[in-house]
Design a protein around this motif. Structure first.
Motif, short mmCIF file in Angstrom:
data_model
loop_
_atom_site.label_atom_id
_atom_site.label_comp_id
_atom_site.label_asym_id
_atom_site.label_seq_id
_atom_site.Cartn_x
_atom_site.Cartn_y
_atom_site.Cartn_z
N ALA A 131 0.84 -1.20 0.00
CA ALA A 131 0.00 0.00 0.00
C ALA A 131 0.88 1.26 0.00
CB ALA A 131 -0.93 -0.01 1.21
N ASP A 132 1.98 1.24 0.76
CA ASP A 132 2.92 2.37 0.76
C ASP A 132 3.52 2.57 -0.62
OD1 ASP A 132 2.47 2.95 3.41
OD2 ASP A 132 4.31 2.00 4.14
N TRP A 188 1.54 6.61 -6.89
CA TRP A 188 0.44 7.53 -7.16
C TRP A 188 0.93 8.98 -7.05
CZ3 TRP A 188 -2.53 10.78 -3.82
CH2 TRP A 188 -3.73 11.24 -4.37
N ARG A 189 1.73 9.24 -6.02
CA ARG A 189 2.29 10.59 -5.87
C ARG A 189 3.16 10.94 -7.07
NH1 ARG A 189 2.73 8.70 -0.46
NH2 ARG A 189 4.93 8.22 -0.76
N GLU A 239 2.48 14.14 -0.03
CA GLU A 239 3.72 14.16 0.72
C GLU A 239 4.43 12.82 0.61
OE1 GLU A 239 4.83 16.80 2.61
OE2 GLU A 239 3.15 17.95 1.84
N GLY A 240 5.72 12.80 0.93
CA GLY A 240 6.42 11.53 1.08
C GLY A 240 7.41 11.21 0.00
N PRO A 241 8.05 10.04 0.10
CA PRO A 241 9.10 9.64 -0.83
C PRO A 241 8.55 9.37 -2.22
CG PRO A 241 8.53 7.81 0.59
CD PRO A 241 7.78 9.00 1.10
N GLN A 242 9.38 9.56 -3.23
CA GLN A 242 8.95 9.33 -4.60
C GLN A 242 9.45 8.00 -5.15
OE1 GLN A 242 6.69 11.28 -6.02
NE2 GLN A 242 6.69 12.24 -4.03
N ARG A 243 10.18 7.25 -4.36
CA ARG A 243 10.68 5.95 -4.83
C ARG A 243 9.84 4.85 -4.21
NH1 ARG A 243 16.40 4.58 -4.08
NH2 ARG A 243 15.57 2.78 -5.13
N PRO A 244 8.96 4.22 -4.98
CA PRO A 244 8.11 3.19 -4.42
C PRO A 244 8.90 1.99 -3.92
CG PRO A 244 7.81 3.30 -6.79
CD PRO A 244 8.66 4.48 -6.39
N ASP A 245 10.03 1.69 -4.55
CA ASP A 245 10.81 0.54 -4.10
C ASP A 245 11.37 0.76 -2.70
OD1 ASP A 245 12.46 2.54 -5.19
OD2 ASP A 245 14.04 1.10 -5.63
#
Length: 145
Positions: free
Chosen positions: A85-86, A92-93, A106-112
């Motif tokens: 989910a994160d 999505w961001r 907000e938050g990190p742009q690297r899903p991995d």
């Protein structure tokens, strides 16, 4: 295979073959999806294009492609589901920033990066191979008896 014009954007349809999804779900997840409408499970899937429909130049229909889920792993713990989910939210961001969506979150742009902690606690390929060797050795030892 027909060539698309630069402005064309094919409609994507999901093929009905879902064997890899079913095989990845636990018995409890299958029952939960049936008994609790609206239940959500998180999964990592691979989509493979299987068929396409091209249209004549003078037709006013969008091109269409059917995709099939050819690989699937479903989160089987709350920890795995939270990590997926994160990762989904991070992706999505990224789409928002790329201009595909309207708002920026907000938050990190690297899903991995959201998966690094969870994958660190999972078996490696070498550990899986060792496990399979031990299983095979046990089978052979029982066969010899």
């Amino acid at each position: 295979m027909p060539k698309l014009r630069p402005a064309d954007c094919p409609e994507v349809k999901l093929d009905s073959a879902a064997g890899s999804i079913e095989a990845s779900l636990s018995r409890e997840q299958r029952r939960g999806l049936f008994e609790k409408p609206g239940m959500v499970v998180y999964a990592i899937v691979a989509l493979t294009s299987k068929t396409y429909t091209g249209h004549a130049e003078d037709e006013d229909k969008d091109p269409q492609v059917k995709v099939r889920v050819t690989e699937c792993e479903v989160a089987r713990s709350d920890e795995d589901a939270a990590a997926l989910a994160d990762a989904k939210r991070a992706m999505w961001r990224g789409r928002q920033i790329d201009g595909t969506l309207d708002e920026v979150g907000e938050g990190p742009q690297r899903p991995d990066a959201a998966l690094l902690d969870i994958t660190a606690s999972k078996p490696t390929e070498d550990e899986l191979k060792a496990h399979k060797r031990r299983q095979e050795d046990r089978r052979r030892a029982e066969y010899v008896r």
